[in-house]
Design an enzyme around this catalytic site. Structure first.
Site, PDB file in Angstrom:
ATOM      1  N   ASN A   7       3.165  -5.284   3.967  1.00  5.53           N
ATOM      2  CA  ASN A   7       3.948  -4.857   5.118  1.00  5.53           C
ATOM      3  C   ASN A   7       3.024  -4.246   6.032  1.00  5.53           C
ATOM      4  OD1 ASN A   7       5.220  -3.433   7.291  1.00  5.53           O
ATOM      5  ND2 ASN A   7       7.221  -3.613   6.124  1.00  5.53           N
ATOM      6  N   GLU A  35       7.097  -7.355   8.608  1.00  2.00           N
ATOM      7  CA  GLU A  35       7.261  -6.594   9.970  1.00  2.00           C
ATOM      8  C   GLU A  35       6.200  -6.874  10.901  1.00  2.00           C
ATOM      9  OE1 GLU A  35       8.539  -2.139  10.728  1.00  2.00           O
ATOM     10  OE2 GLU A  35       7.674  -2.354   8.894  1.00  2.00           O
ATOM     11  N   TYR A 105      11.487  -9.559   4.161  1.00  2.00           N
ATOM     12  CA  TYR A 105      11.486  -8.191   4.700  1.00  2.00           C
ATOM     13  C   TYR A 105      13.060  -7.508   4.752  1.00  2.00           C
ATOM     14  CZ  TYR A 105      10.956  -4.304   8.027  1.00  2.00           C
ATOM     15  OH  TYR A 105      11.029  -3.028   8.400  1.00  2.00           O
ATOM     16  N   ASP A 144       8.531  -6.506   1.377  1.00  2.00           N
ATOM     17  CA  ASP A 144       9.035  -5.069   1.367  1.00  2.00           C
ATOM     18  C   ASP A 144      10.527  -5.154   1.163  1.00  2.00           C
ATOM     19  OD1 ASP A 144       9.980  -2.619   1.993  1.00  2.00           O
ATOM     20  OD2 ASP A 144       9.245  -2.709   4.154  1.00  2.00           O
ATOM     21  N   ASN A 146      12.493  -2.784   0.157  1.00  2.00           N
ATOM     22  CA  ASN A 146      13.163  -1.563   0.940  1.00  2.00           C
ATOM     23  C   ASN A 146      14.062  -0.876  -0.140  1.00  2.00           C
ATOM     24  OD1 ASN A 146      12.299  -0.250   3.512  1.00  2.00           O
ATOM     25  ND2 ASN A 146      13.043  -2.420   4.558  1.00  2.00           N
ATOM     26  N   ASP A 241       1.345   1.656   7.157  1.00  2.00           N
ATOM     27  CA  ASP A 241       1.930   2.717   6.244  1.00  2.00           C
ATOM     28  C   ASP A 241       2.206   2.255   5.016  1.00  2.00           C
ATOM     29  OD1 ASP A 241       3.962   1.222   7.520  1.00  2.00           O
ATOM     30  OD2 ASP A 241       5.392   2.729   7.811  1.00  2.00           O
TER      31      ASP A 241
END
Length: 254
Positions: A7, A35, A105, A144, A146, A241
């Protein structure tokens, strides 16, 4: 073969932070990103010997996915065949002779869980899509996703319980997905490894003290387990990040 998922939290932003040099050094067969936060024609990457595929969100500067691969696929598919969920550019599927590769994502449930209802629509729809693929040939899923699946997958499970990415609903859906025929490849090799994370909040300088979450994954059909060599998390790679995660395989026909 080497698979990488990252990501990048804005592809145009990470390109300004030596992404292309890092990309070359990592030398993956398949490099999946999430992203991207961009639209078509906003960026042109010179990546010799790689085919490039992008899925853009309708909303500008939001979501989006990409795959760069040395191996031209048999087919490319964008989305999960659910129109009301496919407007945010969240998945790309590449088909090869012996497997499908899906980058994803997953929607974030958001501050105060404002998008949890959307997430609860996404999770079963995505699982259904994967199971249809898995009936045809094995699947490698990355991205990702999440969700921190277990308490071992984040630094502060107690204080984050019921926060986005660590709600009971999200974790239960992830368990259901794994139980339907997939393995979490990192936990397959390192079931008890602690304090190994893939995302750290910018707001609290969490990366400096390794107060993170493991929310980036490589999943694989259980039938692929004998062909998986290793999985890793590249915590030393900066620029986002998130950090990249890696899957190593052998004897996969493309």
């Amino acid at each position: 073969m080497k698979f990488i998922s990252w990501n990048v939290n804005g592809l145009r932003a990470v390109v300004k932070k030596d992404f292309e040099a890092e990309f070359e050094a990592l030398d993956a067969d398949f490099f999946c990103i999430q992203e991207t936060k961009m639209q078509e024609n906003q960026l042109s990457l010179d990546l010799p010997n790689y085919h490039q595929y992008y899925n853009y969100a309708e909303q500008k500067g939001y979501s989006g996915t990409g795959i760069f691969t040395k191996h031209e696929p048999l087919s490319v598919h964008y989305g999960i065949n659910v129109p009301e969920l496919d407007h945010e550019g969240r998945t790309i599927t590449l088909e090869y002779k012996s497997f499908f590769l899906v980058t994803c994502y997953t929607p974030n449930s958001g501050h105060e869980l404002k998008r949890l209802d959307f997430r609860m629509q996404w999770d079963p729809a995505f699982q259904s899509y994967l199971l249809k693929l898995n009936k045809r040939k094995p699947v490698i899923i990355c991205g990702d996703l999440n969700v921190a699946h277990s308490e071992i997958d984040l630094k502060s499970p107690t204080s984050n319980h019921h926060n986005a990415g660590f709600t009971d609903e999200e974790r239960e859906n992830f368990t259901t997905l794994l139980d339907s025929g997939f393995i979490d490849t990192y936990r397959y090799f390192y079931p008890d490894k602690k304090e190994k994370y893939s995302w750290w909040s910018y707001r609290t300088k969490a990366r400096e003290v390794n107060s993170g979450w493991r929310i980036d994954y490589f999943l694989a059909s259980k039938s692929l387990a004998p062909r998986i060599s290793d999985a890793n998390i590249l915590t030393n790679v900066m620029g986002s990040d998130h950090c990249p995660v890696v899957l190593m395989t052998h004897n996969l026909e493309v």
